[in-house]
Design an enzyme around this catalytic site. Structure first.
Site, PDB file in Angstrom:
ATOM      1  N   ASN A   9       0.865  -1.185   0.000  1.00 32.85           N
ATOM      2  CA  ASN A   9       0.000   0.000   0.000  1.00 32.85           C
ATOM      3  C   ASN A   9       0.900   1.232   0.000  1.00 32.85           C
ATOM      4  OD1 ASN A   9      -1.820   2.036   0.524  1.00 32.85           O
ATOM      5  ND2 ASN A   9      -2.182   1.441   2.664  1.00 32.85           N
ATOM      6  N   TRP A  10       0.892   1.946  -1.112  1.00 32.14           N
ATOM      7  CA  TRP A  10       1.793   3.100  -1.240  1.00 32.14           C
ATOM      8  C   TRP A  10       1.213   4.350  -0.573  1.00 32.14           C
ATOM      9  CZ3 TRP A  10       3.728   2.754  -7.085  1.00 32.14           C
ATOM     10  CH2 TRP A  10       4.358   1.519  -7.260  1.00 32.14           C
ATOM     11  N   LYS A  11       0.027   4.240  -0.041  1.00 25.43           N
ATOM     12  CA  LYS A  11      -0.646   5.361   0.642  1.00 25.43           C
ATOM     13  C   LYS A  11      -0.571   6.621  -0.226  1.00 25.43           C
ATOM     14  CE  LYS A  11       0.587   3.265   5.028  1.00 25.43           C
ATOM     15  NZ  LYS A  11       0.189   3.280   6.417  1.00 25.43           N
ATOM     16  N   HIS A  95      -9.542   0.498   5.097  1.00 29.04           N
ATOM     17  CA  HIS A  95      -8.234   0.716   5.726  1.00 29.04           C
ATOM     18  C   HIS A  95      -8.409   1.618   6.955  1.00 29.04           C
ATOM     19  CE1 HIS A  95      -4.122   2.056   6.377  1.00 29.04           C
ATOM     20  NE2 HIS A  95      -3.741   0.971   5.694  1.00 29.04           N
ATOM     21  N   GLU A  97      -6.777   3.986   8.095  1.00 34.54           N
ATOM     22  CA  GLU A  97      -6.598   5.436   7.892  1.00 34.54           C
ATOM     23  C   GLU A  97      -7.866   6.061   7.305  1.00 34.54           C
ATOM     24  OE1 GLU A  97      -2.868   5.190   5.747  1.00 34.54           O
ATOM     25  OE2 GLU A  97      -1.903   4.519   7.595  1.00 34.54           O
ATOM     26  N   GLU A 167      -5.249  -5.781  10.519  1.00 34.86           N
ATOM     27  CA  GLU A 167      -4.240  -4.735  10.712  1.00 34.86           C
ATOM     28  C   GLU A 167      -4.490  -4.032  12.040  1.00 34.86           C
ATOM     29  OE1 GLU A 167      -2.370  -3.335   6.823  1.00 34.86           O
ATOM     30  OE2 GLU A 167      -4.224  -2.238   7.020  1.00 34.86           O
ATOM     31  N   GLY A 173       2.353   1.704  10.819  1.00 38.68           N
ATOM     32  CA  GLY A 173       3.242   2.856  10.710  1.00 38.68           C
ATOM     33  C   GLY A 173       3.969   3.199  12.001  1.00 38.68           C
ATOM     34  N   SER A 213       3.501  -2.622  10.199  1.00 37.29           N
ATOM     35  CA  SER A 213       4.958  -2.566  10.332  1.00 37.29           C
ATOM     36  C   SER A 213       5.657  -3.854   9.875  1.00 37.29           C
ATOM     37  CB  SER A 213       5.354  -2.204  11.765  1.00 37.29           C
ATOM     38  OG  SER A 213       4.885  -0.901  12.076  1.00 37.29           O
ATOM     39  N   GLY A 234       2.789  -1.327   4.253  1.00 34.23           N
ATOM     40  CA  GLY A 234       2.728   0.104   3.948  1.00 34.23           C
ATOM     41  C   GLY A 234       4.126   0.643   3.688  1.00 34.23           C
ATOM     42  N   GLY A 235       4.707   1.248   4.719  1.00 36.63           N
ATOM     43  CA  GLY A 235       6.001   1.936   4.582  1.00 36.63           C
ATOM     44  C   GLY A 235       7.065   1.151   3.829  1.00 36.63           C
TER      45      GLY A 235
HETATM   46  C1  PEP Z   1      -0.770  -0.254   5.900  1.00 39.03           C
HETATM   47  O1  PEP Z   1      -0.741   0.868   5.405  1.00 39.03           O
HETATM   48  O2  PEP Z   1      -1.700  -1.014   5.648  1.00 39.03           O
HETATM   49  C2  PEP Z   1       0.322  -0.648   6.779  1.00 39.03           C
HETATM   50  C3  PEP Z   1       0.275  -1.831   7.338  1.00 39.03           C
HETATM   51  O3  PEP Z   1       1.340   0.250   6.981  1.00 39.03           O
HETATM   52  P1  PEP Z   1       2.790  -0.040   7.650  1.00 39.03           P
HETATM   53  O4  PEP Z   1       3.328  -1.282   6.991  1.00 39.03           O
HETATM   54  O5  PEP Z   1       3.585   1.175   7.327  1.00 39.03           O
HETATM   55  O6  PEP Z   1       2.572  -0.244   9.095  1.00 39.03           O
END
Ligand code: PEP
Length: 252
Positions: A9-11, A95, A97, A167, A173, A213, A234-235
């Site tokens: 997920n590039w957000k 998600h 966010e 999640e 994050g 993470s 994500g990151g």
């Molecule tokens: C996500 O955006 O779904 C996520 C899990 O982010 P991260 O890996 O940065 O925690």
């Protein structure tokens, strides 16, 4: 046998040209990979660019969200047919966010879920408890509510098409991944929850991803867990080499 899914997920990161370069690099690094579904989810504005670069490759495309109406006076929204038209086969739904910052509720997540299915997009259905909810020993209650309400009205025959993504909000994050014990406990709970609502073979065929993470140095242990069928990243998906390593996990 559940085919693993590794999704990035590039957000709200990358311009169109940056996303194009990232797509080319991932395509090069991952061309030989078989045995798992690889999905990337760039921002809406970059889907077309990424799709053109990934055409014919083993990488698939996901939208980060969708609106439940197909067309109309809904300024700023993106519909299922629009995602399909730029090559998406998957879409993130619910998600954290979106829930935290943009008012998504279990009811709107359910509408998005049904819209995704109606337009033949595979939903990657995200949910998870906050730190407060975990500390209050409400994790199982929250997961049950989110999953049951998110899937409300979805026919049983369609359920195996849906990818669940657990999640925990406190792990997204933050650099604080769930321990393998916490992840397995939650995933086993979710599979049991699915088998209470649907026939056991449906629950057994459902893919449940872990997100929060995930990095190159913890993916191997997570992917070794019996009820973890993939990861949503994500990151760490914003660095091509690190995402490529995650895709090529070695369960330990
Ligand atoms: C996500 O955006 O779904 C996520 C899990 O982010 P991260 O890996 O940065 O925690």
């Amino acid at each position: 046998m559940r085919k693993p899914v590794i999704a990035g997920n590039w957000k709200m990161h990358t311009t169109a040209s940056e996303a194009g370069l990232m797509a080319l690099e991932l395509k090069r690094l991952l061309a030989h990979v078989e045995g798992c579904e690889i999905v990337v989810s760039p921002p809406f504005t970059n889907l077309d660019e990424v799709h053109r670069h990934l055409k014919g490759s083993n990488l698939k495309l996901a939208g980060q969200n969708l609106y439940w109406r197909s067309t109309g006076a809904f300024t700023g929204e993106i519909s299922g047919p629009m995602l399909k038209s730029v090559g998406c086969e998957y879409v993130l739904v619910g998600h954290s966010e979106r829930r935290q910052h943009f008012g998504d509720t279990d009811a709107t997540v359910n509408l998005r879920m049904k819209a995704a299915l109606e337009h033949d997009l595979t939903p990657i259905f995200c949910f998870g408890e906050t730190l407060q909810e975990r500390n209050d020993s409400r994790t199982w209650e929250v997961l049950t509510r989110q999953v049951v309400q998110g899937l409300m009205g979805v026919p049983e025959s369609i359920i195996p098409r849906i990818i669940l993504a657990y999640e925990p909000v406190w792990a997204i994050g933050t650099g604080q991944t769930a321990t393998t014990e916490q992840a397995q406990e939650a995933h086993a709970f979710l599979r049991e929850l699915m088998s209470e609502s649907y026939p056991r073979f449906v629950a057994q065929s459902c893919r449940i991803l872990y997100g929060g993470s995930v990095k190159a140095d913890n993916v191997d242990a997570l992917m070794a867990l019996p009820d973890v069928d993939g990861v949503l990243v994500g990151g760490a998906s914003l660095d091509a080499a690190s995402f490529a390593r995650i895709v090529q996990y070695e369960p330990c």
